[in-house]
Design a protein around this motif. Structure first.
Motif, mmCIF file in Angstrom:
data_model
loop_
_atom_site.group_PDB
_atom_site.id
_atom_site.type_symbol
_atom_site.label_atom_id
_atom_site.label_comp_id
_atom_site.label_asym_id
_atom_site.label_seq_id
_atom_site.Cartn_x
_atom_site.Cartn_y
_atom_site.Cartn_z
ATOM 1 N N ASP A 38 0.853 -1.184 0.000
ATOM 2 C CA ASP A 38 0.000 0.000 0.000
ATOM 3 C C ASP A 38 0.895 1.243 0.000
ATOM 4 O OD1 ASP A 38 0.827 0.524 2.657
ATOM 5 O OD2 ASP A 38 -0.970 -0.388 3.523
ATOM 6 N N ALA A 39 0.276 2.425 0.040
ATOM 7 C CA ALA A 39 1.042 3.664 -0.099
ATOM 8 C C ALA A 39 2.095 3.803 0.998
ATOM 9 C CB ALA A 39 0.095 4.859 -0.089
ATOM 10 N N ASP A 40 1.723 3.490 2.235
ATOM 11 C CA ASP A 40 2.685 3.601 3.337
ATOM 12 C C ASP A 40 3.787 2.561 3.217
ATOM 13 O OD1 ASP A 40 1.285 5.720 4.433
ATOM 14 O OD2 ASP A 40 0.131 4.457 5.820
ATOM 15 N N GLN A 41 3.440 1.362 2.805
ATOM 16 C CA GLN A 41 4.449 0.302 2.672
ATOM 17 C C GLN A 41 5.418 0.597 1.529
ATOM 18 O OE1 GLN A 41 1.584 -2.810 2.287
ATOM 19 N NE2 GLN A 41 1.659 -3.387 4.462
ATOM 20 N N LEU A 42 4.936 1.236 0.473
ATOM 21 C CA LEU A 42 5.850 1.665 -0.586
ATOM 22 C C LEU A 42 6.896 2.621 -0.032
ATOM 23 C CD1 LEU A 42 6.768 2.031 -3.550
ATOM 24 C CD2 LEU A 42 4.998 3.805 -3.754
ATOM 25 N N GLU A 43 6.462 3.561 0.776
ATOM 26 C CA GLU A 43 7.410 4.502 1.375
ATOM 27 C C GLU A 43 8.394 3.780 2.292
ATOM 28 O OE1 GLU A 43 7.668 7.774 0.587
ATOM 29 O OE2 GLU A 43 6.146 7.299 -0.913
ATOM 30 N N THR A 44 7.906 2.819 3.051
ATOM 31 C CA THR A 44 8.779 2.041 3.934
ATOM 32 C C THR A 44 9.824 1.285 3.127
ATOM 33 O OG1 THR A 44 7.027 1.785 5.590
ATOM 34 C CG2 THR A 44 8.832 0.189 5.651
ATOM 35 N N ILE A 77 11.910 -2.362 -8.261
ATOM 36 C CA ILE A 77 11.284 -2.445 -9.579
ATOM 37 C C ILE A 77 9.783 -2.615 -9.362
ATOM 38 C CG2 ILE A 77 13.403 -3.316 -10.610
ATOM 39 C CD1 ILE A 77 12.160 -6.100 -10.711
ATOM 40 N N VAL A 78 8.998 -1.809 -10.039
ATOM 41 C CA VAL A 78 7.615 -1.607 -9.616
ATOM 42 C C VAL A 78 6.617 -1.929 -10.721
ATOM 43 C CG1 VAL A 78 5.991 0.005 -8.574
ATOM 44 C CG2 VAL A 78 8.447 0.265 -8.135
ATOM 45 N N HIS A 79 5.669 -2.807 -10.388
ATOM 46 C CA HIS A 79 4.454 -2.956 -11.196
ATOM 47 C C HIS A 79 3.534 -1.826 -10.749
ATOM 48 C CE1 HIS A 79 1.221 -5.579 -13.176
ATOM 49 N NE2 HIS A 79 0.601 -4.481 -12.765
ATOM 50 N N ALA A 80 3.458 -0.788 -11.578
ATOM 51 C CA ALA A 80 2.826 0.464 -11.165
ATOM 52 C C ALA A 80 1.422 0.585 -11.733
ATOM 53 C CB ALA A 80 3.693 1.647 -11.591
ATOM 54 N N GLU A 81 0.455 0.073 -10.995
ATOM 55 C CA GLU A 81 -0.957 0.341 -11.243
ATOM 56 C C GLU A 81 -1.584 0.661 -9.890
ATOM 57 O OE1 GLU A 81 -2.962 -2.006 -14.732
ATOM 58 O OE2 GLU A 81 -1.798 -3.440 -13.548
ATOM 59 N N ASP A 82 -2.457 1.646 -9.872
ATOM 60 C CA ASP A 82 -3.058 2.113 -8.623
ATOM 61 C C ASP A 82 -4.333 1.332 -8.317
ATOM 62 O OD1 ASP A 82 -3.157 4.477 -6.528
ATOM 63 O OD2 ASP A 82 -5.197 4.214 -7.318
ATOM 64 N N PRO A 83 -4.415 0.705 -7.131
ATOM 65 C CA PRO A 83 -5.591 -0.120 -6.832
ATOM 66 C C PRO A 83 -6.881 0.681 -6.720
ATOM 67 C CG PRO A 83 -4.199 0.088 -4.886
ATOM 68 C CD PRO A 83 -3.435 0.682 -6.027
ATOM 69 N N GLY A 84 -6.800 1.925 -6.246
ATOM 70 C CA GLY A 84 -8.005 2.732 -6.148
ATOM 71 C C GLY A 84 -8.595 3.036 -7.515
ATOM 72 N N ALA A 90 -4.593 4.494 -14.103
ATOM 73 C CA ALA A 90 -4.052 3.549 -13.120
ATOM 74 C C ALA A 90 -2.535 3.581 -13.117
ATOM 75 C CB ALA A 90 -4.560 2.135 -13.413
ATOM 76 N N GLU A 91 -1.937 3.663 -14.310
ATOM 77 C CA GLU A 91 -0.477 3.738 -14.395
ATOM 78 C C GLU A 91 0.045 5.113 -13.993
ATOM 79 O OE1 GLU A 91 1.756 1.409 -17.523
ATOM 80 O OE2 GLU A 91 -0.233 1.426 -18.443
ATOM 81 N N THR A 92 -0.559 6.165 -14.493
ATOM 82 C CA THR A 92 -0.024 7.496 -14.211
ATOM 83 C C THR A 92 -0.083 7.819 -12.723
ATOM 84 O OG1 THR A 92 -2.164 8.541 -14.701
ATOM 85 C CG2 THR A 92 -0.578 8.368 -16.515
ATOM 86 N N THR A 93 -1.165 7.432 -12.058
ATOM 87 C CA THR A 93 -1.291 7.702 -10.623
ATOM 88 C C THR A 93 -0.235 6.952 -9.832
ATOM 89 O OG1 THR A 93 -3.676 8.076 -10.852
ATOM 90 C CG2 THR A 93 -2.858 7.585 -8.644
ATOM 91 N N ALA A 94 -0.052 5.667 -10.144
ATOM 92 C CA ALA A 94 0.936 4.872 -9.422
ATOM 93 C C ALA A 94 2.352 5.358 -9.701
ATOM 94 C CB ALA A 94 0.792 3.401 -9.812
ATOM 95 N N ILE A 95 2.640 5.713 -10.942
ATOM 96 C CA ILE A 95 3.985 6.191 -11.278
ATOM 97 C C ILE A 95 4.270 7.522 -10.603
ATOM 98 C CG2 ILE A 95 5.355 7.084 -13.220
ATOM 99 C CD1 ILE A 95 4.132 4.766 -14.891
ATOM 100 N N ALA A 108 7.420 10.480 -6.529
ATOM 101 C CA ALA A 108 7.470 11.245 -5.278
ATOM 102 C C ALA A 108 8.321 10.538 -4.234
ATOM 103 C CB ALA A 108 6.053 11.475 -4.753
ATOM 104 N N GLY A 109 8.219 9.210 -4.165
ATOM 105 C CA GLY A 109 9.012 8.463 -3.191
ATOM 106 C C GLY A 109 10.495 8.503 -3.496
#
Length: 442
Positions: free
Chosen positions: A163-169, A182-189, A213-218, A223-224
């Motif tokens: 999730d968003a917090d775990q990505l930051e962690t 390396i990130v599979h970047a799709e936003d679940p919301g 979905a991709e642009t939001t996750a990327i 930002a991270g």
């Protein structure tokens, strides 16, 4: 005169990104000499007029699935397919094997299986999942090349998404030792907001996984990386809508790299018939204008590499639900066909073969930190491919070395054949009784 183990001579040898007539002398698995005059060798190979010599291709995004789901693929079948396609090195993803490569023990299990079967060289990615955050350094020190994370459900229960917090962690943890995420970047919301009833219509599947979905996750990954100063890599970019943000982030100096895949470059939404679930993958294949934009991004340097994301499954999983895209397994098997598919389309667009070799060999090796691979130079590993760039062939899924006869390229005419391949100076044969590949560590 020095006698080399192997000499390969040809009028078109790719050296430093340029074609030149040369003789390549190989000793003890390493390129020992490059000459414009004749060399002496115990074995001498002279290229035919329609052949060129290129470095072995390096595919850094492959799902082998062994152990645990070997009926989907396995190291024996996957590395045979790689060898036939001119791929001399693969890096295996941490899923969909069971166990997933999220612990050192799981990595050792996978290495033990691969070591007895691999025909080509094999390295391994680790996984970053909610359960192993705080222990990533252990996997890093055990030799994985980096850590794969999903930002939306992966499709298998044993590999959870961050999730968003775990990505930051995870980014904080990896920044401590300069590890790569390396990130599979799709936003679940976004995916939840666009979920639909599925069905056989391919357009409905694309609508369920929109560009947003991709642009939001990327944007979240960017930002991270900006906050931590760390490194991240965007896997299998399908949406050109994300390119402006990625271009700006890279111009800012953020350490973000990007890949795309043969299926996004060679197939478009308009070509996919309803019910043709062999084309299902996540994120999805989008429209023709999007495909053109991905090609332009490659040419401009905004996308770094092309890899297959070879993600096979059984025919039952791909076709059992009557062509329902919402229920079919998502993934495209392209390890054997990837180079030929990309080269066929590149040639149609007037893009030279040396660019394809860069994107699928030189740059992929550099991305993974594989010194001595992806180039033909003195001191480099003698991973060499005799490639016939103008030879065409029609793909028949049942004739591929992949374990299952499912291919999005079935029936397509592709271009370019790997006629002979050497791994560390040893010629590869898919009929070899013993494995010839080496297990690689970061």
């Amino acid at each position: 005169m020095t006698t080399f183990d192997l000499v390969v001579r040809g009028a078109f040898v790719l050296i430093g990104g340029n074609w030149r007539a040369a003789e390549i002398g190989v000793t003890d698995g390493v390129v020992a000499a490059i000459s414009g005059t004749p060399l002496d060798g115990r074995e001498v190979v002279t290229l035919a007029d329609d052949e060129v010599l290129v470095p072995g291709f390096v595919d850094t995004h492959v799902h082998v699935n062994e152990p645990g789901r070997t009926e989907w693929e396995g190291f024996a079948s996957a590395t045979r397919a790689a060898a036939v396609g001119g791929v001399t090195t693969i890096i295996d993803m941490p899923l969909n094997s069971i166990p997933a490569t999220t612990t050192v023990d799981a990595l050792e299990t996978k290495r033990a299986v691969a070591g007895s079967k691999a025909i080509v060289d094999v390295g391994f990615w680790g996984g970053a999942v909610p359960e192993n955050l705080g222990t990533l350094r252990e996997l890093h020190e055990a030799g994985v090349f980096g850590f794969k994370a999903f930002l939306a459900p992966s499709g298998v229960d044993e590999f959870g998404h961050l999730d968003a917090d775990q990505l930051e962690t995870a980014l904080d943890e990896l920044a401590e030792f300069d590890g790569l995420l390396i990130v599979h970047a799709e936003d679940p919301g976004v995916l939840d907001a666009h979920a639909n009833e599925g069905g056989t219509g391919y357009h409905r599947f694309v609508e369920s996984r929109p560009d947003e979905a991709e642009t939001t996750a990327i944007d979240r990954v960017i930002a991270g990386v900006r906050r931590t100063g760390g490194r991240a890599h965007i896997l299998h970019l399908s949406s050109a809508a994300a390119l402006p943000a990625l271009r700006a982030a890279r111009a800012e100096g953020l350490r973000i790299t990007v890949e795309t895949c043969p299926h996004y470059l060679t197939i478009s939404e308009e070509q996919i018939a309803d019910g043709a679930t062999q084309f299902k993958c996540c994120p999805p294949i989008r429209d023709d204008a999007n495909r053109d934009a991905l090609w332009q991004a490659l040419v401009d340097g905004d996308i770094d590499i092309v890899v297959t994301d070879h993600s096979p499954s059984t025919a039952e999983l791909k076709f059992a639900h009557g062509g329902d895209f919402g229920k079919a397994w998502g993934g495209i098997a392209g390890l054997q066909t990837g180079v030929a598919a990309v080269w066929a389309e590149a040639a149609r667009r007037g893009i030279p073969l040396e660019s394809v070799v860069n994107w699928m060999s030189t740059a992929t090796a550099r991305f993974a930190g594989l010194a001595g691979k992806g180039v033909i130079s003195v001191g480099a590993t003698a991973d060499l491919v005799v490639f016939a760039p103008d030879e065409t062939f029609t793909v028949h899924a049942g004739e591929l070395q992949h374990k299952n006869a499912v291919s999005a390229f079935d029936g397509r005419e592709l271009r370019g054949v790997a006629r002979r391949t050497w791994l560390g100076g040893r010629e590869l044969t898919i009929a070899a009784d013993a494995p010839t590949g080496t297990l690689l560590s970061r």
